[in-house]
Design a protein around this motif. Structure first.
Motif, PDB file in Angstrom:
ATOM      1  N   LEU A 149       0.844  -1.189   0.000  1.00  0.00           N
ATOM      2  CA  LEU A 149       0.000   0.000   0.000  1.00  0.00           C
ATOM      3  C   LEU A 149       0.878   1.237   0.000  1.00  0.00           C
ATOM      4  N   LYS A 150       0.411   2.263  -0.661  1.00  0.00           N
ATOM      5  CA  LYS A 150       1.175   3.503  -0.730  1.00  0.00           C
ATOM      6  C   LYS A 150       1.126   4.236   0.608  1.00  0.00           C
ATOM      7  N   ALA A 151       1.999   5.240   0.742  1.00  0.00           N
ATOM      8  CA  ALA A 151       2.038   6.033   1.969  1.00  0.00           C
ATOM      9  C   ALA A 151       0.704   6.748   2.178  1.00  0.00           C
ATOM     10  N   ASN A 152       0.354   6.950   3.432  1.00  0.00           N
ATOM     11  CA  ASN A 152      -0.931   7.568   3.760  1.00  0.00           C
ATOM     12  C   ASN A 152      -0.773   9.070   4.002  1.00  0.00           C
ATOM     13  N   SER A 153      -1.900   9.771   3.926  1.00  0.00           N
ATOM     14  CA  SER A 153      -1.917  11.219   4.155  1.00  0.00           C
ATOM     15  C   SER A 153      -2.103  11.512   5.643  1.00  0.00           C
ATOM     16  N   GLU A 154      -2.580  12.719   5.960  1.00  0.00           N
ATOM     17  CA  GLU A 154      -2.711  13.129   7.361  1.00  0.00           C
ATOM     18  C   GLU A 154      -3.954  12.554   8.041  1.00  0.00           C
ATOM     19  N   ARG A 155      -4.842  11.881   7.305  1.00  0.00           N
ATOM     20  CA  ARG A 155      -6.064  11.328   7.893  1.00  0.00           C
ATOM     21  C   ARG A 155      -5.953   9.812   8.055  1.00  0.00           C
ATOM     22  N   GLN A 156      -6.382   9.311   9.210  1.00  0.00           N
ATOM     23  CA  GLN A 156      -6.361   7.863   9.447  1.00  0.00           C
ATOM     24  C   GLN A 156      -7.327   7.193   8.481  1.00  0.00           C
ATOM     25  N   ASP A 157      -6.834   6.199   7.771  1.00  0.00           N
ATOM     26  CA  ASP A 157      -7.613   5.572   6.704  1.00  0.00           C
ATOM     27  C   ASP A 157      -8.155   4.223   7.174  1.00  0.00           C
ATOM     28  N   TYR A 158      -9.410   3.955   6.790  1.00  0.00           N
ATOM     29  CA  TYR A 158     -10.050   2.672   7.092  1.00  0.00           C
ATOM     30  C   TYR A 158     -10.472   2.045   5.769  1.00  0.00           C
ATOM     31  N   MET A 159      -9.604   1.183   5.248  1.00  0.00           N
ATOM     32  CA  MET A 159      -9.818   0.571   3.942  1.00  0.00           C
ATOM     33  C   MET A 159     -10.641  -0.707   4.084  1.00  0.00           C
ATOM     34  N   ARG A 160     -11.665  -0.852   3.249  1.00  0.00           N
ATOM     35  CA  ARG A 160     -12.446  -2.075   3.269  1.00  0.00           C
ATOM     36  C   ARG A 160     -11.608  -3.234   2.747  1.00  0.00           C
ATOM     37  N   GLY A 161     -11.672  -4.378   3.443  1.00  0.00           N
ATOM     38  CA  GLY A 161     -10.845  -5.515   3.064  1.00  0.00           C
ATOM     39  C   GLY A 161     -11.492  -6.842   3.409  1.00  0.00           C
ATOM     40  N   ARG A 162     -10.849  -7.912   2.937  1.00  0.00           N
ATOM     41  CA  ARG A 162     -11.261  -9.276   3.254  1.00  0.00           C
ATOM     42  C   ARG A 162     -10.107  -9.973   3.955  1.00  0.00           C
ATOM     43  N   LEU A 163     -10.450 -10.850   4.906  1.00  0.00           N
ATOM     44  CA  LEU A 163      -9.433 -11.598   5.632  1.00  0.00           C
ATOM     45  C   LEU A 163      -9.344 -13.022   5.109  1.00  0.00           C
ATOM     46  N   GLU A 164      -8.122 -13.494   4.970  1.00  0.00           N
ATOM     47  CA  GLU A 164      -7.868 -14.895   4.626  1.00  0.00           C
ATOM     48  C   GLU A 164      -7.048 -15.495   5.751  1.00  0.00           C
ATOM     49  N   THR A 165      -7.374 -16.715   6.145  1.00  0.00           N
ATOM     50  CA  THR A 165      -6.711 -17.379   7.268  1.00  0.00           C
ATOM     51  C   THR A 165      -5.883 -18.548   6.766  1.00  0.00           C
ATOM     52  N   ALA A 166      -4.590 -18.517   7.076  1.00  0.00           N
ATOM     53  CA  ALA A 166      -3.697 -19.607   6.688  1.00  0.00           C
ATOM     54  C   ALA A 166      -3.878 -20.795   7.626  1.00  0.00           C
ATOM     55  N   ALA A 167      -3.274 -21.917   7.261  1.00  0.00           N
ATOM     56  CA  ALA A 167      -3.402 -23.136   8.064  1.00  0.00           C
ATOM     57  C   ALA A 167      -2.865 -22.948   9.469  1.00  0.00           C
ATOM     58  N   ASP A 168      -1.862 -22.062   9.639  1.00  0.00           N
ATOM     59  CA  ASP A 168      -1.298 -21.833  10.970  1.00  0.00           C
ATOM     60  C   ASP A 168      -2.039 -20.745  11.735  1.00  0.00           C
ATOM     61  N   GLY A 169      -3.157 -20.268  11.175  1.00  0.00           N
ATOM     62  CA  GLY A 169      -3.952 -19.250  11.855  1.00  0.00           C
ATOM     63  C   GLY A 169      -3.572 -17.825  11.527  1.00  0.00           C
ATOM     64  N   THR A 170      -2.518 -17.625  10.744  1.00  0.00           N
ATOM     65  CA  THR A 170      -2.101 -16.273  10.373  1.00  0.00           C
ATOM     66  C   THR A 170      -3.166 -15.607   9.500  1.00  0.00           C
ATOM     67  N   LEU A 171      -3.478 -14.355   9.803  1.00  0.00           N
ATOM     68  CA  LEU A 171      -4.463 -13.601   9.031  1.00  0.00           C
ATOM     69  C   LEU A 171      -3.778 -12.755   7.971  1.00  0.00           C
ATOM     70  N   THR A 172      -4.356 -12.788   6.780  1.00  0.00           N
ATOM     71  CA  THR A 172      -3.897 -11.930   5.689  1.00  0.00           C
ATOM     72  C   THR A 172      -5.042 -11.003   5.300  1.00  0.00           C
ATOM     73  N   ALA A 173      -4.752  -9.694   5.236  1.00  0.00           N
ATOM     74  CA  ALA A 173      -5.756  -8.701   4.871  1.00  0.00           C
ATOM     75  C   ALA A 173      -5.614  -8.362   3.391  1.00  0.00           C
ATOM     76  N   VAL A 174      -6.709  -8.525   2.671  1.00  0.00           N
ATOM     77  CA  VAL A 174      -6.730  -8.267   1.233  1.00  0.00           C
ATOM     78  C   VAL A 174      -7.560  -7.011   0.979  1.00  0.00           C
ATOM     79  N   PRO A 175      -6.931  -5.872   0.612  1.00  0.00           N
ATOM     80  CA  PRO A 175      -7.715  -4.668   0.340  1.00  0.00           C
ATOM     81  C   PRO A 175      -8.632  -4.880  -0.865  1.00  0.00           C
ATOM     82  N   LEU A 176      -9.885  -4.424  -0.743  1.00  0.00           N
ATOM     83  CA  LEU A 176     -10.802  -4.513  -1.879  1.00  0.00           C
ATOM     84  C   LEU A 176     -10.454  -3.437  -2.899  1.00  0.00           C
ATOM     85  N   ALA A 177     -10.748  -3.726  -4.159  1.00  0.00           N
ATOM     86  CA  ALA A 177     -10.324  -2.834  -5.237  1.00  0.00           C
ATOM     87  C   ALA A 177     -11.026  -1.483  -5.183  1.00  0.00           C
ATOM     88  N   GLU A 178     -12.301  -1.471  -4.791  1.00  0.00           N
ATOM     89  CA  GLU A 178     -13.076  -0.232  -4.780  1.00  0.00           C
ATOM     90  C   GLU A 178     -13.233   0.252  -3.343  1.00  0.00           C
TER      91      GLU A 178
END
Length: 407
Positions: free
Chosen positions: A341-370
């Protein structure tokens, strides 16, 4: 008014919030999800008698100290139908789980460790294949709770386990904290309710239904004020309704900024609202208004759907939970980014995303395109918000980030 940080806005919205002092009595079958207003003592002892924990034979342990003892079976004890006699020396009683332990017996030997003996004269006997121990497979009277014992403390959320215990302690009604009453008002000439015919330029009012669901899930009671058009008279009438119904919180949706058609703030100030803030350094959700009108808390949410829901999760949900006497939900988790992800501006950003869970329980956040804040479909597809702090540097794939869980 300058932009304030998200953490500061949350502190100012919830800082002095406390559980409501009001309480009410409700039937047990209507108490799920409520919060106890007072300690709940047991009104009975459980079990009220020493009971068998297994199917088998109730015996005197002194009669079966060694394997192979043969005893006369003198009766049967079942749940709800105890044996009325006394187990004497050399005797046993067939017993089933939950049945009262007969007088004289002090042990239950499970049926798998016993052998019934057929007798030509019709007498029933049983051979005990193992040594019996005093107290084995017996639930003593009061092992769960005793009459007068404070089984549930005030402030306990009445989850399924607590409801079960309250029932077992013989309470048909419970004193619970009142739910905070949250009045919800959608604003705008362009809005119509679902199912109503639409004229050119009009849209469906949807935000208020999502916010209402959020309030109910947090433990609040919703007062639906409907839709107020863009006029001071309509807004003034809605404010009167919120005050007249003794609402604890008034949530407005849309119109809280300072544009020509943004009249909510003007109407509130005209009624004497003490404005705390109305701009937050966040994306989406910058124009969030917070203030007080007498004892009424006012939260003005943005009109864009994603902005409205993000602010609902960040500020309204914890406020309602605290007023309801619940713990404020902790929705923050750690995850790894699926892509940079690119650098952020002065406002805290809340990007919509999907979570994927690996076999070891690790979470991966996938930003949605829109990420447009008007897109309800995208918000419904998301199960997390990827949090990018103000001025966050460029983040490569695999970088750890905070995410806020949705739903």
């Amino acid at each position: 008014m300058a932009l304030i940080p998200v953490a500061e806005a949350l502190r100012r919205v919830t800082g002095d919030a406390a559980p409501l002092a009001r309480s009410e009595r409700v039937p047990l079958n209507a108490a799920a999800g409520r919060v106890l207003a007072e300690d709940l003592p047991a009104l009975r002892t459980q079990p009220p008698f020493s009971a068998s924990a297994m199917d088998g034979y109730a015996v005197r342990s002194a009669d079966a100290e060694a394997p192979g003892a043969t005893l006369a079976v003198t009766g049967v004890a079942a749940a709800g139908h105890g044996f009325e006699g006394t187990v004497k020396a050399g005797e046993a009683v067939r017993i089933f789980t939950g049945a009262p332990l007969p007088d004289g017996a002090d042990s239950v030997v499970i049926q798998e460790e016993c052998a019934a003996i057929d007798s030509a004269d019709g007498d029933k006997r049983v051979r005990i294949e193992t040594a019996a121990r005093r107290g084995q497979n017996v639930r003593p009277a009061g092992i769960d709770f005793r009459d007068g014992h404070a089984g549930l403390p005030a402030g306990r959320l009445l989850d399924p386990a607590a409801i079960m215990l309250a029932a077992a302690m013989n309470h048909p009604h419970l004193s619970v904290r009142a739910r905070p009453k949250v009045a919800i008002l959608a604003t705008g000439d362009e809005l119509r309710l679902p199912g109503e015919p639409l004229q050119p330029g009009q849209i469906i009012a949807s935000n208020s239904f999502g916010i209402a669901a959020l309030v109910q899930a947090a433990g609040g009671e919703v007062l639906d004020l409907g839709i107020a058009g863009d006029s001071m008279a309509a807004l003034d009438s809605a404010i009167d309704s919120a005050l007249g119904h003794d609402a604890d919180v008034l949530v407005t949706i849309g119109g809280a900024s300072v544009g020509d058609h943004d009249l909510v703030q003007k109407a509130m100030l005209a009624r004497g609202m003490a404005l705390d803030f109305w701009k937050i350094a966040m994306r989406p959700g910058k124009p969030l208004m917070s203030g007080r009108l007498d004892g009424l808390r006012i939260l003005g949410l943005p009109g864009n759907p994603a902005s409205s829901m993000v602010c609902g999760y960040l500020f309204l949900e914890p406020l309602v939970a605290i007023l309801a006497g619940r713990n404020s939900p902790n929705r923050i988790r750690k995850a790894r980014l699926s892509k940079g992800l690119k650098a952020n501006s002065e406002r805290q950003d809340y990007m919509r995303g999907r979570l994927e869970t690996a076999a070891d329980g690790t979470l991966t956040a996938v930003p949605l395109a829109e990420q447009d804040s008007s897109l309800m479909r995208v918000f419904a597809e998301a199960d997390c918000l990827i949090i990018r702090p103000p001025h966050a540097p460029e983040a490569p794939a695999g970088a750890q980030v905070d995410v806020l869980l949705l739903g």
